[in-house]
Motif scaffolding. Sequence first.
Motif, PDB file in Angstrom:
ATOM      1  N   ILE A 196       5.849 -12.977   6.327  1.00 52.00           N
ATOM      2  CA  ILE A 196       5.231 -13.593   5.152  1.00 52.00           C
ATOM      3  C   ILE A 196       3.884 -12.938   4.866  1.00 52.00           C
ATOM      4  CG2 ILE A 196       4.247 -15.728   4.249  1.00 52.00           C
ATOM      5  CD1 ILE A 196       6.416 -17.217   5.873  1.00 52.00           C
ATOM      6  N   GLU A 197       3.091 -12.701   5.911  1.00 52.54           N
ATOM      7  CA  GLU A 197       1.784 -12.063   5.742  1.00 52.54           C
ATOM      8  C   GLU A 197       1.936 -10.672   5.130  1.00 52.54           C
ATOM      9  OE1 GLU A 197      -2.110 -11.641   5.483  1.00 52.54           O
ATOM     10  OE2 GLU A 197      -1.234 -13.456   6.300  1.00 52.54           O
ATOM     11  N   ASP A 198       2.954  -9.918   5.590  1.00 54.25           N
ATOM     12  CA  ASP A 198       3.181  -8.571   5.072  1.00 54.25           C
ATOM     13  C   ASP A 198       3.532  -8.580   3.593  1.00 54.25           C
ATOM     14  OD1 ASP A 198       2.652  -7.447   7.500  1.00 54.25           O
ATOM     15  OD2 ASP A 198       4.749  -7.189   8.073  1.00 54.25           O
ATOM     16  N   GLU A 199       4.074  -9.693   3.098  1.00 51.54           N
ATOM     17  CA  GLU A 199       4.474  -9.747   1.701  1.00 51.54           C
ATOM     18  C   GLU A 199       3.335 -10.176   0.777  1.00 51.54           C
ATOM     19  OE1 GLU A 199       7.955 -12.190   1.668  1.00 51.54           O
ATOM     20  OE2 GLU A 199       9.186 -10.652   2.590  1.00 51.54           O
ATOM     21  N   LYS A 200       2.222 -10.625   1.340  1.00 51.30           N
ATOM     22  CA  LYS A 200       1.089 -11.024   0.510  1.00 51.30           C
ATOM     23  C   LYS A 200       0.426  -9.789  -0.075  1.00 51.30           C
ATOM     24  CE  LYS A 200       0.103 -15.407   2.705  1.00 51.30           C
ATOM     25  NZ  LYS A 200      -0.895 -16.203   3.436  1.00 51.30           N
ATOM     26  N   ILE A 201      -0.128  -9.982  -1.267  1.00 53.58           N
ATOM     27  CA  ILE A 201      -0.733  -8.881  -2.016  1.00 53.58           C
ATOM     28  C   ILE A 201      -2.259  -8.992  -1.954  1.00 53.58           C
ATOM     29  CG2 ILE A 201      -0.829  -7.756  -4.299  1.00 53.58           C
ATOM     30  CD1 ILE A 201       1.976  -7.842  -2.974  1.00 53.58           C
ATOM     31  N   SER A 259      -4.319 -10.116   4.729  1.00 55.56           N
ATOM     32  CA  SER A 259      -5.229  -9.715   5.800  1.00 55.56           C
ATOM     33  C   SER A 259      -5.398  -8.194   5.770  1.00 55.56           C
ATOM     34  CB  SER A 259      -4.640 -10.161   7.143  1.00 55.56           C
ATOM     35  OG  SER A 259      -5.433  -9.711   8.195  1.00 55.56           O
ATOM     36  N   VAL A 260      -6.644  -7.726   5.688  1.00 59.60           N
ATOM     37  CA  VAL A 260      -6.918  -6.285   5.646  1.00 59.60           C
ATOM     38  C   VAL A 260      -8.026  -5.947   6.638  1.00 59.60           C
ATOM     39  CG1 VAL A 260      -6.205  -5.986   3.229  1.00 59.60           C
ATOM     40  CG2 VAL A 260      -8.586  -6.504   3.757  1.00 59.60           C
ATOM     41  N   VAL A 297       0.915   0.089   1.347  1.00 61.67           N
ATOM     42  CA  VAL A 297       1.458   0.229  -0.008  1.00 61.67           C
ATOM     43  C   VAL A 297       2.054  -1.112  -0.453  1.00 61.67           C
ATOM     44  CG1 VAL A 297       3.286   1.371  -1.342  1.00 61.67           C
ATOM     45  CG2 VAL A 297       1.852   2.705   0.234  1.00 61.67           C
ATOM     46  N   ARG A 298       2.712  -1.795   0.466  1.00 64.25           N
ATOM     47  CA  ARG A 298       3.301  -3.117   0.158  1.00 64.25           C
ATOM     48  C   ARG A 298       2.213  -4.122  -0.233  1.00 64.25           C
ATOM     49  NH1 ARG A 298       8.101  -5.561   1.538  1.00 64.25           N
ATOM     50  NH2 ARG A 298       8.651  -3.848   2.899  1.00 64.25           N
ATOM     51  N   GLN A 299       1.065  -4.072   0.430  1.00 62.28           N
ATOM     52  CA  GLN A 299      -0.025  -5.005   0.124  1.00 62.28           C
ATOM     53  C   GLN A 299      -0.663  -4.734  -1.240  1.00 62.28           C
ATOM     54  OE1 GLN A 299      -2.138  -4.313   3.831  1.00 62.28           O
ATOM     55  NE2 GLN A 299      -1.676  -6.397   4.509  1.00 62.28           N
ATOM     56  N   ARG A 309      -3.825   3.529  -9.482  1.00 62.91           N
ATOM     57  CA  ARG A 309      -3.999   2.642 -10.648  1.00 62.91           C
ATOM     58  C   ARG A 309      -4.042   1.179 -10.236  1.00 62.91           C
ATOM     59  NH1 ARG A 309       0.010   5.381 -15.103  1.00 62.91           N
ATOM     60  NH2 ARG A 309      -1.443   6.974 -15.816  1.00 62.91           N
ATOM     61  N   ARG A 310      -3.095   0.778  -9.379  1.00 58.77           N
ATOM     62  CA  ARG A 310      -3.048  -0.618  -8.926  1.00 58.77           C
ATOM     63  C   ARG A 310      -4.308  -0.981  -8.146  1.00 58.77           C
ATOM     64  NH1 ARG A 310       1.232  -3.928  -7.900  1.00 58.77           N
ATOM     65  NH2 ARG A 310       1.898  -3.077  -9.906  1.00 58.77           N
ATOM     66  N   ALA A 311      -4.718  -0.097  -7.256  1.00 64.31           N
ATOM     67  CA  ALA A 311      -5.929  -0.355  -6.469  1.00 64.31           C
ATOM     68  C   ALA A 311      -7.122  -0.555  -7.394  1.00 64.31           C
ATOM     69  CB  ALA A 311      -6.185   0.805  -5.506  1.00 64.31           C
ATOM     70  N   ASN A 312      -7.227   0.282  -8.420  1.00 65.23           N
ATOM     71  CA  ASN A 312      -8.329   0.168  -9.381  1.00 65.23           C
ATOM     72  C   ASN A 312      -8.299  -1.170 -10.110  1.00 65.23           C
ATOM     73  OD1 ASN A 312      -9.549   1.087 -12.343  1.00 65.23           O
ATOM     74  ND2 ASN A 312     -10.611   1.915 -10.558  1.00 65.23           N
ATOM     75  N   GLU A 313      -7.107  -1.607 -10.483  1.00 63.69           N
ATOM     76  CA  GLU A 313      -6.962  -2.912 -11.145  1.00 63.69           C
ATOM     77  C   GLU A 313      -7.423  -4.047 -10.231  1.00 63.69           C
ATOM     78  OE1 GLU A 313      -2.786  -3.095 -12.063  1.00 63.69           O
ATOM     79  OE2 GLU A 313      -2.923  -1.522 -13.586  1.00 63.69           O
ATOM     80  N   LEU A 314      -7.320  -3.839  -8.917  1.00 66.63           N
ATOM     81  CA  LEU A 314      -7.683  -4.860  -7.940  1.00 66.63           C
ATOM     82  C   LEU A 314      -9.121  -4.721  -7.445  1.00 66.63           C
ATOM     83  CD1 LEU A 314      -4.344  -4.821  -5.912  1.00 66.63           C
ATOM     84  CD2 LEU A 314      -5.137  -6.608  -7.476  1.00 66.63           C
ATOM     85  N   GLY A 315      -9.904  -3.859  -8.099  1.00 66.06           N
ATOM     86  CA  GLY A 315     -11.312  -3.716  -7.735  1.00 66.06           C
ATOM     87  C   GLY A 315     -11.583  -2.728  -6.614  1.00 66.06           C
TER      88      GLY A 315
END
Length: 195
Positions: free
Chosen positions: A3-8, A13-14, A69-71, A85-91
């Motif tokens: 479940i943790e691995d599927e969180k975005i 957790s990072v 990549v999954r996160q 692009r996604r990382a940039n959208e997420l700050g």
Amino acid sequence: MLIEDEKIYPDCSVEIRIVDVGGLTKPQLSQKLDQHSILLNKYGKQLLNDERFIVSNTKQSLQTVELTVRQLGFSDGATTLQLFRRANELGLDCCPVELGPYLRLQYLDQPEIVSTHISEERKAPSGSITIASEALTEDIDFPKGFYLRRINDEFWLRGYLADHLHVWSPHDRFIFCRAQLLLYEDQEDVLKGKE
């Protein structure tokens, strides 16, 4: 754990690190890598020695975030462009290429992960962490950036090749920088309180 691995990100957790970058010349940086017995592959040497690899005279502290990549929301993998692009959208921002050697010098407790898989096609090497950075050139034969790896208790700073069609595995790990606005958020709050 699944479940943790599927969180975005940012709801997962990072690993967050503060990395001191800058203040050394290229020869000094190379000497430090030698002093710490950091090994480089041919692509790592090519990146480090290229005139487009610029070092900063000024020291600064960067806050980095390590995630899969999954996160970033790609359960089936993604291209480098999609990831950035996604990382940039997420700050999150790409890191300066210079971060690679400095992070390698400061991250000496990287676990050694050895894969039992014979074929790891379309996947970064097991245990590796790729530093997200803008390519210095569009030349497909020139390394796109650095990745960190620990093999047989030796620390590596390695360069890699990947074209724009390469799809990273959902389990591949990347390092991004927190956007400067987020890095100095606490300082801005202090300043606002003084006004």
